[in-house]
Design an enzyme around this catalytic site. Sequence first.
Site, PDB file in Angstrom:
ATOM      1  N   ASP A  13      83.655 -40.638  76.561  1.00  0.00           N
ATOM      2  CA  ASP A  13      84.809 -40.359  75.713  1.00  0.00           C
ATOM      3  C   ASP A  13      86.055 -39.994  76.505  1.00  0.00           C
ATOM      4  O   ASP A  13      87.118 -39.794  75.920  1.00  0.00           O
ATOM      5  CB  ASP A  13      84.493 -39.222  74.730  1.00  0.00           C
ATOM      6  CG  ASP A  13      84.413 -37.871  75.427  1.00  0.00           C
ATOM      7  OD1 ASP A  13      83.755 -37.796  76.491  1.00  0.00           O
ATOM      8  OD2 ASP A  13      85.002 -36.909  74.916  1.00  0.00           O
ATOM      9  N   ASP A  49      77.322 -39.600  78.229  1.00  0.00           N
ATOM     10  CA  ASP A  49      78.015 -38.376  78.606  1.00  0.00           C
ATOM     11  C   ASP A  49      77.572 -37.299  77.617  1.00  0.00           C
ATOM     12  O   ASP A  49      76.982 -37.614  76.580  1.00  0.00           O
ATOM     13  CB  ASP A  49      79.526 -38.607  78.533  1.00  0.00           C
ATOM     14  CG  ASP A  49      80.325 -37.369  78.864  1.00  0.00           C
ATOM     15  OD1 ASP A  49      79.964 -36.663  79.822  1.00  0.00           O
ATOM     16  OD2 ASP A  49      81.314 -37.093  78.155  1.00  0.00           O
ATOM     17  N   CYS A  50      77.869 -36.051  77.916  1.00  0.00           N
ATOM     18  CA  CYS A  50      77.419 -34.970  77.023  1.00  0.00           C
ATOM     19  C   CYS A  50      78.547 -34.446  76.138  1.00  0.00           C
ATOM     20  O   CYS A  50      78.553 -34.666  74.929  1.00  0.00           O
ATOM     21  CB  CYS A  50      76.825 -33.823  77.846  1.00  0.00           C
ATOM     22  SG  CYS A  50      75.967 -32.587  76.830  1.00  0.00           S
ATOM     23  N   ASP A  51      79.528 -33.769  76.731  1.00  0.00           N
ATOM     24  CA  ASP A  51      80.601 -33.164  75.946  1.00  0.00           C
ATOM     25  C   ASP A  51      81.483 -34.241  75.325  1.00  0.00           C
ATOM     26  O   ASP A  51      82.045 -35.087  76.033  1.00  0.00           O
ATOM     27  CB  ASP A  51      81.457 -32.255  76.835  1.00  0.00           C
ATOM     28  CG  ASP A  51      80.663 -31.079  77.372  1.00  0.00           C
ATOM     29  OD1 ASP A  51      80.094 -30.339  76.554  1.00  0.00           O
ATOM     30  OD2 ASP A  51      80.587 -30.917  78.604  1.00  0.00           O
TER      31      ASP A  51
END
Length: 211
Positions: free
Chosen positions: A166, A10-12
């Site tokens: 997350d 995932d990124c953020d």
Amino acid sequence: MSKYKCVIFDCDGVLVDSEPISNQIIVDMANDLGADTDFDYAMKHFKGSHFKECIDKISKLVTQPIPDSFEATYRARTLEAFKKDLKPIEGVIEVIENLKLPFCVASSGLESKMRFNLDLIGLLPYFEGHIFSCYTIQKWKPDPSVFLWAARTMGFKPYECIVIEDSILGVQAAKNGGFDVFGFTAHDYNKELENEATKIFKDMSDLLEML
């Protein structure tokens, strides 16, 4: 030897420490319209969601109509804040530089936002050609489509991949697609991932050994 052949990040909140910045901005903007909300609410209800879902929730909190310019204003404010304050998740650059498996990023965010943020922290060159956005396919977590698309494009089956997430929506999306998922809990203030993810970890420095 790792049981996994590909890592899907995932990124953020996993690569870039953007969640505290973006969620505080959306709280401030919502409160300007009469919402009585706070950062903890945002981290619980907005983290991992796409923007339209956030707007739907905000519309139930505010006392004034949400202006048409809300999203454009939000994106402009977050980009300016990212330029000043965005940092990589602690330890993630070392992970990426030393990761021996193929990897990619799959996020609910706009591809342009992902590219902007990854460029700010110096990681964009590592992900060129391997960036997957829910906006491209118009399907959002907990729908697993973005992870399935990423795995297929990378040349792997879901069981050959590990997803790093997350948010509870991201963990659910991975599980819905048949993926194992490691939950990064540094910002899991409500302990939502503990009983949902395949494994959890709090320090990014632990990830290489887990893989």
